[in-house]
Scaffold this motif. Structure first.
Motif, mmCIF file in Angstrom:
data_model
loop_
_atom_site.group_PDB
_atom_site.id
_atom_site.type_symbol
_atom_site.label_atom_id
_atom_site.label_comp_id
_atom_site.label_asym_id
_atom_site.label_seq_id
_atom_site.Cartn_x
_atom_site.Cartn_y
_atom_site.Cartn_z
ATOM 1 N N ARG A 251 0.815 -1.193 -0.047
ATOM 2 C CA ARG A 251 -0.050 -0.054 -0.092
ATOM 3 C C ARG A 251 0.931 1.213 -0.009
ATOM 4 N N SER A 252 1.763 1.175 0.668
ATOM 5 C CA SER A 252 2.814 2.419 0.575
ATOM 6 C C SER A 252 3.386 2.374 -0.472
ATOM 7 N N GLN A 253 3.955 1.619 -1.168
ATOM 8 C CA GLN A 253 4.307 1.657 -2.667
ATOM 9 C C GLN A 253 3.499 2.339 -3.687
ATOM 10 N N ARG A 254 2.217 1.818 -3.484
ATOM 11 C CA ARG A 254 0.994 2.511 -4.453
ATOM 12 C C ARG A 254 0.971 4.016 -4.096
ATOM 13 N N ARG A 255 0.856 4.307 -2.744
ATOM 14 C CA ARG A 255 0.963 5.711 -2.325
ATOM 15 C C ARG A 255 2.030 6.455 -2.609
ATOM 16 N N LEU A 256 3.074 5.809 -2.616
ATOM 17 C CA LEU A 256 4.546 6.689 -2.980
ATOM 18 C C LEU A 256 4.481 6.932 -4.407
ATOM 19 N N HIS A 257 4.051 5.859 -5.160
ATOM 20 C CA HIS A 257 4.029 5.983 -6.742
ATOM 21 C C HIS A 257 3.380 7.120 -7.190
ATOM 22 N N ARG A 258 1.999 7.072 -6.496
ATOM 23 C CA ARG A 258 0.949 8.111 -6.814
ATOM 24 C C ARG A 258 1.388 9.503 -6.458
ATOM 25 N N ASP A 259 2.153 9.599 -5.304
ATOM 26 C CA ASP A 259 2.650 10.859 -4.667
ATOM 27 C C ASP A 259 3.816 11.325 -5.461
ATOM 28 N N LEU A 260 4.628 10.654 -6.064
ATOM 29 C CA LEU A 260 5.797 11.002 -6.971
ATOM 30 C C LEU A 260 4.913 11.692 -8.078
ATOM 31 N N GLU A 261 3.926 11.313 -8.536
ATOM 32 C CA GLU A 261 3.422 12.036 -9.727
ATOM 33 C C GLU A 261 2.728 13.390 -9.607
ATOM 34 N N LEU A 262 2.697 13.519 -8.013
ATOM 35 C CA LEU A 262 1.955 15.058 -7.791
ATOM 36 C C LEU A 262 3.075 16.074 -7.499
ATOM 37 N N THR A 263 2.888 16.976 -7.950
ATOM 38 C CA THR A 263 3.856 18.206 -7.602
ATOM 39 C C THR A 263 3.619 18.972 -6.582
ATOM 40 N N GLU A 264 2.585 18.777 -5.693
ATOM 41 C CA GLU A 264 2.084 19.666 -4.643
ATOM 42 C C GLU A 264 2.912 19.175 -3.464
ATOM 43 N N GLN A 265 3.396 18.047 -3.466
ATOM 44 C CA GLN A 265 4.247 17.616 -2.403
ATOM 45 C C GLN A 265 5.272 18.678 -1.648
ATOM 46 N N THR A 266 5.434 18.839 -0.661
ATOM 47 C CA THR A 266 6.352 19.480 0.315
ATOM 48 C C THR A 266 7.297 18.879 0.821
ATOM 49 N N PRO A 267 8.497 19.327 1.158
ATOM 50 C CA PRO A 267 9.721 18.536 1.513
ATOM 51 C C PRO A 267 9.373 17.951 3.008
ATOM 52 N N ALA A 268 8.780 18.790 3.908
ATOM 53 C CA ALA A 268 8.140 18.243 5.102
ATOM 54 C C ALA A 268 7.188 17.092 5.095
ATOM 55 N N ARG A 269 6.234 16.927 4.040
ATOM 56 C CA ARG A 269 5.572 15.739 3.880
ATOM 57 C C ARG A 269 6.416 14.671 3.253
ATOM 58 N N VAL A 270 7.257 14.789 2.477
ATOM 59 C CA VAL A 270 8.126 13.831 2.099
ATOM 60 C C VAL A 270 8.972 13.191 3.424
ATOM 61 N N ARG A 271 9.653 14.217 3.770
ATOM 62 C CA ARG A 271 10.273 13.645 5.019
ATOM 63 C C ARG A 271 9.303 12.838 6.083
ATOM 64 N N SER A 272 8.074 13.288 6.190
ATOM 65 C CA SER A 272 7.099 12.707 7.014
ATOM 66 C C SER A 272 6.700 11.197 6.720
ATOM 67 N N LEU A 273 6.660 11.162 5.292
ATOM 68 C CA LEU A 273 6.372 9.825 4.486
ATOM 69 C C LEU A 273 7.421 8.851 4.930
ATOM 70 N N ARG A 274 8.704 9.110 4.825
ATOM 71 C CA ARG A 274 9.843 8.287 5.005
ATOM 72 C C ARG A 274 9.926 8.145 6.343
ATOM 73 N N SER A 275 9.683 8.913 7.187
ATOM 74 C CA SER A 275 9.686 8.699 8.622
ATOM 75 C C SER A 275 8.848 7.560 9.043
ATOM 76 N N ASP A 276 7.535 7.756 8.635
ATOM 77 C CA ASP A 276 6.111 6.952 8.916
ATOM 78 C C ASP A 276 6.584 5.488 8.341
ATOM 79 N N LEU A 277 7.410 5.398 7.075
ATOM 80 C CA LEU A 277 7.589 4.119 6.473
ATOM 81 C C LEU A 277 8.691 3.579 7.155
ATOM 82 N N GLN A 278 9.662 3.977 7.501
ATOM 83 C CA GLN A 278 10.827 3.586 8.267
ATOM 84 C C GLN A 278 10.229 2.879 9.727
ATOM 85 N N GLU A 279 9.549 3.879 10.389
ATOM 86 C CA GLU A 279 9.036 3.652 11.806
ATOM 87 C C GLU A 279 8.270 2.651 11.525
#
Length: 163
Positions: free
Chosen positions: A38-66
């Protein structure tokens, strides 16, 4: 269900613990894999969106690792426990075998010896049969995590390049 009862009968009482552990272990493994897919699908979708912020990307990475590391530790403990339970069944079977040899002489001792060795081998095999595929599943889950983190690094790189 009948085959489970037969397995417990042939492998001894430790088989109940091995079977229970395998059910819990594989439900946790499949839950982790489902989360990662599910995370892979969400990340793939998020990569296509340009509205992402650096803080949101760091949050996604942190959530995934944690989430991965939080789920990995109990899975790893259960993987370790499975062969140890098989070893416990081995010791239990050997004790029963030696008791059988001490109690009975002649032909009956050979039957007891064969029965005890069978129990020993079934428990050992079952413990390993539970642990080995789970180790491979955990390795695969780790690879999925690495791919997801790599995608997030790419996304972060887009932000750095756009700055």
């Amino acid at each position: 269900m009948n085959s489970i009862v037969e397995l417990v009968r042939l492998g001894g009482p430790v088989m109940i613990a091995i079977i229970a552990l395998s059910v819990i272990l594989y439900s946790r493994c499949f839950s982790l894999l489902l989360f990662l897919y599910r995370s892979q699908r969400r990340l793939h979708r998020d990569l296509e969106l340009t509205e992402q912020t650096p803080a949101r990307v760091r949050s996604l990475r942190s959530d995934l690792q944690e989430t991965f590391y939080r789920q990995r530790h109990p899975i790893a403990a259960m993987i370790t426990a499975a062969p140890l339970l098989g070893l416990l069944g081995t010791v239990t079977g050997m004790i029963g075998t030696f008791e059988s040899l001490a109690q009975w002489g002649g032909q009956k001792s050979m039957e007891g010896l064969a029965r005890g060795i069978s129990e020993v081998l079934i428990c050992t095999e079952s413990g390993l049969a539970v642990a080995i595929p789970a180790v491979m599943t955990l390795y695969y889950a780790h690879r999925l995590l690495q791919k997801g983190l790599q995608r997030l690094v790419v996304l972060e790189g887009k932000f750095i390049g756009a700055s």
